[in-house]
Design an enzyme around this catalytic site. Structure first.
Site, PDB file in Angstrom:
ATOM      1  N   GLY A 130     -10.642   6.787  -5.770  1.00 35.38           N
ATOM      2  CA  GLY A 130      -9.261   6.393  -5.504  1.00 35.38           C
ATOM      3  C   GLY A 130      -9.134   4.901  -5.257  1.00 35.38           C
ATOM      4  N   LYS A 159       3.166   0.655   3.232  1.00 35.12           N
ATOM      5  CA  LYS A 159       2.890  -0.448   4.145  1.00 35.12           C
ATOM      6  C   LYS A 159       2.859  -1.734   3.325  1.00 35.12           C
ATOM      7  CE  LYS A 159      -0.272   0.073   7.285  1.00 35.12           C
ATOM      8  NZ  LYS A 159      -1.599   0.344   7.918  1.00 35.12           N
ATOM      9  N   ASP A 179      -7.108   3.237  -3.469  1.00 36.00           N
ATOM     10  CA  ASP A 179      -6.935   2.862  -2.060  1.00 36.00           C
ATOM     11  C   ASP A 179      -8.278   2.860  -1.325  1.00 36.00           C
ATOM     12  OD1 ASP A 179      -7.096   5.654  -2.393  1.00 36.00           O
ATOM     13  OD2 ASP A 179      -5.821   6.067  -0.655  1.00 36.00           O
ATOM     14  N   ARG A 180      -9.122   3.841  -1.640  1.00 34.67           N
ATOM     15  CA  ARG A 180     -10.463   3.852  -1.035  1.00 34.67           C
ATOM     16  C   ARG A 180     -11.267   2.634  -1.479  1.00 34.67           C
ATOM     17  NH1 ARG A 180     -13.082   9.352  -2.690  1.00 34.67           N
ATOM     18  NH2 ARG A 180     -14.852   8.547  -1.476  1.00 34.67           N
ATOM     19  N   SER A 194       2.623   9.430   1.710  1.00 29.87           N
ATOM     20  CA  SER A 194       3.875   9.622   2.444  1.00 29.87           C
ATOM     21  C   SER A 194       4.468   8.332   2.992  1.00 29.87           C
ATOM     22  CB  SER A 194       3.660  10.605   3.609  1.00 29.87           C
ATOM     23  OG  SER A 194       2.639  10.127   4.474  1.00 29.87           O
ATOM     24  N   ASP A 213       0.865  -1.180   0.000  1.00 29.26           N
ATOM     25  CA  ASP A 213       0.000   0.000   0.000  1.00 29.26           C
ATOM     26  C   ASP A 213       0.901   1.228   0.000  1.00 29.26           C
ATOM     27  OD1 ASP A 213      -1.837   2.018   0.495  1.00 29.26           O
ATOM     28  OD2 ASP A 213      -2.220   1.415   2.576  1.00 29.26           O
ATOM     29  N   ILE A 214       0.966   1.913  -1.139  1.00 32.31           N
ATOM     30  CA  ILE A 214       1.829   3.090  -1.270  1.00 32.31           C
ATOM     31  C   ILE A 214       0.956   4.332  -1.175  1.00 32.31           C
ATOM     32  CG2 ILE A 214       3.688   4.154  -2.583  1.00 32.31           C
ATOM     33  CD1 ILE A 214       4.108   1.171  -1.864  1.00 32.31           C
ATOM     34  N   GLY A 215       0.997   4.974  -0.008  1.00 28.56           N
ATOM     35  CA  GLY A 215       0.217   6.180   0.200  1.00 28.56           C
ATOM     36  C   GLY A 215       1.014   7.419  -0.169  1.00 28.56           C
TER      37      GLY A 215
END
Length: 248
Positions: A96, A9, A98-99, A6, A2-4
């Site tokens: 998004g 993970k 990730d969402r 900043s 999971d690349i957010g």
């Protein structure tokens, strides 16, 4: 993976079991992603990721995975349907990734109950899924750190009053503080918590029942005690959603 905006993970899925997530701040530097990938055990045969930090970091991650494991990386994208959840966006790609992945995991956790996801990071996102798996939409606001950064960047007086100041400390029992730095922190945290509580009430009015509330994201530390509604913290929600996609 999971690349957010900043942080990165990641976890390893073996059968139905996922290892404890690991995390690091990447600060937009591809070399840090490569270092993280080198620390992963070498017996990985599939790589699944979501990246909202831009195409450059997505390419850097894919290259690191190819170098380490000689396999491609499958990047999650928002779709109309997946894992029993229906995307409500007219243009599905605008939600998004990730969402979207978090919605899949949240629905799996909640089962037939409606679920509200509050993800707190650089942004604070809210998404509601009803008991039938239909995404009812969401909202986006600045996360607490972004609220503070915006004020410090746009108001010279506040910036000057916080520079080099010692915090008097801030209790979650009250909003009012005795120094500017603590006041910024209190205002941002209470604002984020109030938005989450309001979202719970809006969801209940829309659906006729209270949703399960899941709290996730890299900026949730200490926020739980500010929220009046009952919430469950699930720090690895996006990774759980990626795990669902990896099993398909």
């Amino acid at each position: 993976m999971d690349i957010g905006n900043s942080r990165m993970k990641w976890a390893v899925l073996r059968g139905a079991r996922m290892t404890r997530p690991r995390a690091l701040a990447h600060d937009g530097v591809g070399a840090r992603l490569r270092a993280a990938i080198r620390s992963v055990p070498g017996d990985v045969d599939r790589a699944v990721a979501v990246c909202v930090a831009g195409s450059r970091l997505e390419r850097a991650l894919a290259a690191a995975v190819r170098e380490r494991f000689a396999i491609p990386t499958v990047f999650a994208r928002s779709t109309r349907m997946a894992a029993g959840v229906r995307n409500s966006y007219r243009d599905v790609w605008r939600l998004g990734a990730d969402r979207w992945v978090a919605l899949l995991a949240a629905h799996a956790i909640a089962g037939s109950r409606p679920v509200l996801i509050a993800s707190v990071g650089t942004a604070l996102t809210l998404d509601l899924v009803d008991g039938a798996g239909i995404h009812r939409g969401g909202a986006i606001a600045p996360g607490p750190s972004t609220m503070i950064a915006s004020l410090l960047g746009g108001t010279r007086g506040i910036q000057r009053k916080t520079r080099g100041a010692r915090r008097s400390g801030h209790s979650t029992r009250g909003l009012f503080t005795a120094d500017t730095a603590s006041a910024l922190d209190a205002g941002a945290r209470f604002a984020a918590a109030a938005l989450i509580d309001r979202a719970v009430r809006e969801a209940r009015m829309a659906l006729g029942r209270r949703p399960v509330v899941l709290l996730t994201g890299g900026a949730t530390a200490g926020l739980h005690s500010y929220i009046e509604s009952a919430v469950r913290e699930v720090p690895d929600l996006v990774l759980r959603g990626l795990g669902l996609l990896a099993r398909d």
